[in-house]
Each structure stands twice: as C-alpha cells, then as structure tokens.
Design an enzyme around this catalytic site. Structure first.
Site, PDB file in Angstrom:
ATOM      1  N   SER A 290       0.820  -1.211   0.000  1.00  0.00           N
ATOM      2  CA  SER A 290       0.000   0.000   0.000  1.00  0.00           C
ATOM      3  C   SER A 290       0.858   1.266   0.000  1.00  0.00           C
ATOM      4  O   SER A 290       0.324   2.349  -0.211  1.00  0.00           O
ATOM      5  CB  SER A 290      -0.865   0.025   1.254  1.00  0.00           C
ATOM      6  OG  SER A 290      -0.026   0.120   2.395  1.00  0.00           O
TER       7      SER A 290
ATOM      8  N   GLY B 123      -5.312  -0.920   5.143  1.00  0.00           N
ATOM      9  CA  GLY B 123      -5.773  -1.685   6.310  1.00  0.00           C
ATOM     10  C   GLY B 123      -7.104  -1.286   6.890  1.00  0.00           C
ATOM     11  O   GLY B 123      -7.595  -1.906   7.842  1.00  0.00           O
TER      12      GLY B 123
ATOM     13  N   CYS C 248       2.447  -7.123   1.724  1.00  0.00           N
ATOM     14  CA  CYS C 248       1.413  -6.457   2.505  1.00  0.00           C
ATOM     15  C   CYS C 248       0.541  -7.540   3.144  1.00  0.00           C
ATOM     16  O   CYS C 248      -0.077  -8.339   2.427  1.00  0.00           O
ATOM     17  CB  CYS C 248       0.584  -5.585   1.559  1.00  0.00           C
ATOM     18  SG  CYS C 248      -0.812  -4.764   2.325  1.00  0.00           S
ATOM     19  N   ASN C 249       0.535  -7.575   4.471  1.00  0.00           N
ATOM     20  CA  ASN C 249      -0.290  -8.575   5.154  1.00  0.00           C
ATOM     21  C   ASN C 249      -1.769  -8.349   4.874  1.00  0.00           C
ATOM     22  O   ASN C 249      -2.548  -9.301   4.747  1.00  0.00           O
ATOM     23  CB  ASN C 249      -0.053  -8.525   6.668  1.00  0.00           C
ATOM     24  CG  ASN C 249       1.350  -8.953   7.044  1.00  0.00           C
ATOM     25  OD1 ASN C 249       2.294  -8.160   6.956  1.00  0.00           O
ATOM     26  ND2 ASN C 249       1.502 -10.195   7.428  1.00  0.00           N
TER      27      ASN C 249
ATOM     28  N   CYS D  20       2.340  -6.390   9.994  1.00  0.00           N
ATOM     29  CA  CYS D  20       2.172  -5.380   8.942  1.00  0.00           C
ATOM     30  C   CYS D  20       3.573  -4.963   8.523  1.00  0.00           C
ATOM     31  O   CYS D  20       4.432  -4.717   9.388  1.00  0.00           O
ATOM     32  CB  CYS D  20       1.392  -4.174   9.485  1.00  0.00           C
ATOM     33  SG  CYS D  20       1.387  -2.755   8.358  1.00  0.00           S
TER      34      CYS D  20
ATOM     35  N   HIS E 144       4.717  -2.262   7.377  1.00  0.00           N
ATOM     36  CA  HIS E 144       5.134  -0.914   7.774  1.00  0.00           C
ATOM     37  C   HIS E 144       5.790  -0.912   9.162  1.00  0.00           C
ATOM     38  O   HIS E 144       6.567  -0.015   9.483  1.00  0.00           O
ATOM     39  CB  HIS E 144       3.926   0.034   7.824  1.00  0.00           C
ATOM     40  CG  HIS E 144       3.477   0.567   6.496  1.00  0.00           C
ATOM     41  ND1 HIS E 144       2.838  -0.213   5.556  1.00  0.00           N
ATOM     42  CD2 HIS E 144       3.560   1.811   5.950  1.00  0.00           C
ATOM     43  CE1 HIS E 144       2.539   0.529   4.492  1.00  0.00           C
ATOM     44  NE2 HIS E 144       2.969   1.763   4.712  1.00  0.00           N
TER      45      HIS E 144
END
Ligand code: DGL
Length: 271
Positions: free
Chosen positions: A18, A50, A80-81, A202, A204
């Site tokens: 994302s 998310g 990306c989870n 995640c 990030h």
C-alpha cells in the site's frame, strides 16, 4: 502485451504494498537474492489499505498486478499482510500462470519462544479481523496465547516519514495509549500482562520496531514474516527454474503512485 508470455530468469521480481511498508521486504529480498532485478510499487496514493473494504482492496490489488505484469514481472510478492489477507486467494485464481507469494504474520516462530508464551500480534484492522489470521492462530492456540491488537495509525506515521530514527513524541504517545492495558513499565502494572513475544503483522511496522518496544516498556523478541516470504519466493522461483543466476548484482526500481514518496522509499531502502 501477452500477460501469459513465457517468463525468463532475468525478468524482474515485482513487489507491491500500500505504500512504504513493503520496502522492508525488499531490503530482505536484496540480501537473500542479490542477483535478482526487482520492481517495487508502493501505492501510497491509496494508503492505508488496512481500513478499506474487501471489494476496494480486490480492485486495487488487481490493478497493481496488471501493471506489474505489463512491466514483465516473472512473479509477484504481495509485501502487505492486509492485501494478502483480503486478496491473495482471489488473485491466485485470477492469475493461475503467475507465482504469487504473500505475507503471513510470524505466529508460528513466536509460539515456540517459551512454554505457553503470551504473544502480542499487531496488525491493521483488516488483517486482525480477517479469517486468514484467525485460522492461522487456531493452529497454534494450544501452544501459545494470543492478543490481537489493531494499530491503524502506525501506517499513517510511517507513510508521513516517521521511523525509529525520527524519535517522534507523537508516535510514542500513540503507542503508549495503544498499550495502556498491557504492562508498560510502571511498578503497578500487572505482571500477568507481560508478553513473551511481539509479532509485527504489517510490513510498515518494522520501521518503528524500537519505538514499539520502548512504548511497551520492556525488551521481548520481535517476529515478522519478511524472511519467510522471501524464502518462499526463492523456493517458488527455484522450482520454476526462474532464479536469476547471472552472478551480476540486480537492479532495484522504485515506483510509487504518489511520486513525492520516492525519496522516502530510497532512504528506507538504505536505512
Ligand atoms: N503494509 C501493509 C500490511 O502489511 C498495509 C498497511 C496499510 O496500508 O494499512 O498490512
């Protein structure tokens, strides 16, 4: 272009997320497979994923894969989870000729860290409420106990350029508030709420790993799924005869739907 063209080993591995988070996966990938050419696409314009609904996520992921195939990708890593949780099954069905590798929160290694460990799983709201994580946790719930905690704002912090090096008081206060029920280091806090491991679900979140531990108030092992995903990509490419064995260092190309994020991506890649 024919999307089902025969892939070559020198074709790039495509990676998308994302926004900036998937760069944390690219860093691992470059270390593990230094000869591979990599195209990274961060969709910062549409971040965060998310908190979006499933149909919107399917549309965005589909568009990302179409674009990456047009650029000649030999496989796609969904770094990306959230997108993996919501869209991987759909994408594998839609693109059966394409190796697609997703992310999985590292619940398995975390559950083996101690006898019946208490594991904190941090992820986005979509990942936390998704069936994929529930099913995964169910496989290990006799070995460990899990606390699932959505941390939606963490993605926004990282997207705005905050990371462990930035020493952000706002990030620290957000995390203290998030963890208020779970054992920050005040003597009054209940020892029963102390976690034995933290899972970053995640991509990030590795950029704010040290701040997460500081706000939690104690050191514990931290797990994430990046290594597992990169090893899975290596296995799939090897089985398909598509590993790049040129012996030359690969090129990493960074793309972002919000071009103002490209300097941040470059900085994070080297960070
Ligand atoms: N980095 C992504 C993940 O692993 C998505 C974060 C977001 O955009 O909300 O879940």
């Amino acid at each position: 272009m024919d999307k089902e063209k025969k892939a070559k080993s020198t074709d790039p591995i495509a990676v998308f997320d994302s926004g900036l988070g998937g760069i944390s996966v690219v860093r691992k990938l470059v270390k593990l497979l230094p000869n591979e050419n990599i195209i990274y696409f961060g969709d910062s314009k549409n971040a965060p994923y998310g908190t979006k609904d499933r149909d919107e996520l399917l549309g965005l992921c589909d568009r990302n894969i179409g674009m990456l195939l047009d650029m000649g990708a030999k496989c796609v890593i969904i770094a990306c989870n959230t997108a993996t949780s919501a869209a991987a099954a759909y994408l594998r069905e839609k693109y059966p000729f394409l190796p697609i590798i997703g992310m999985e929160p590292a619940v398995k290694p975390a559950s083996k860290i101690a006898e019946k460990p208490k594991v904190l799983v941090l992820a986005t709201p979509v990942t936390i409420s998704g069936v994929k994580l529930k099913d995964l946790i169910h496989c290990f719930d006799e070995e460990a106990s899990f606390t699932l905690l959505p941390a939606p704002e963490l993605v926004r912090f990282v997207e705005s350029g905050v990371n462990d090096n930035a020493d952000s008081p706002e990030l620290y206060s957000y995390l203290r508030e998030l963890f208020k029920d779970f054992g920050p280091s005040e003597p009054s806090s209940s020892p029963g709420l102390r976690f034995d491991a933290v899972v970053l679900g995640c991509t990030h979140f590795p950029f704010v790993r040290r701040t997460i531990l500081k706000a939690l108030g104690y050191e514990v092992p931290v797990f994430d799924g990046r290594e597992g995903t990169c090893r899975q990509a290596e296995r799939m490419l090897s089985e398909a005869g598509l590993l790049n064995k040129s012996g030359k260092p690969g090129k990493v190309e960074l793309l972002n739907s919000d071009e103002t994020k490209l300097p941040l991506e470059k900085a994070l890649l080297e960070y």
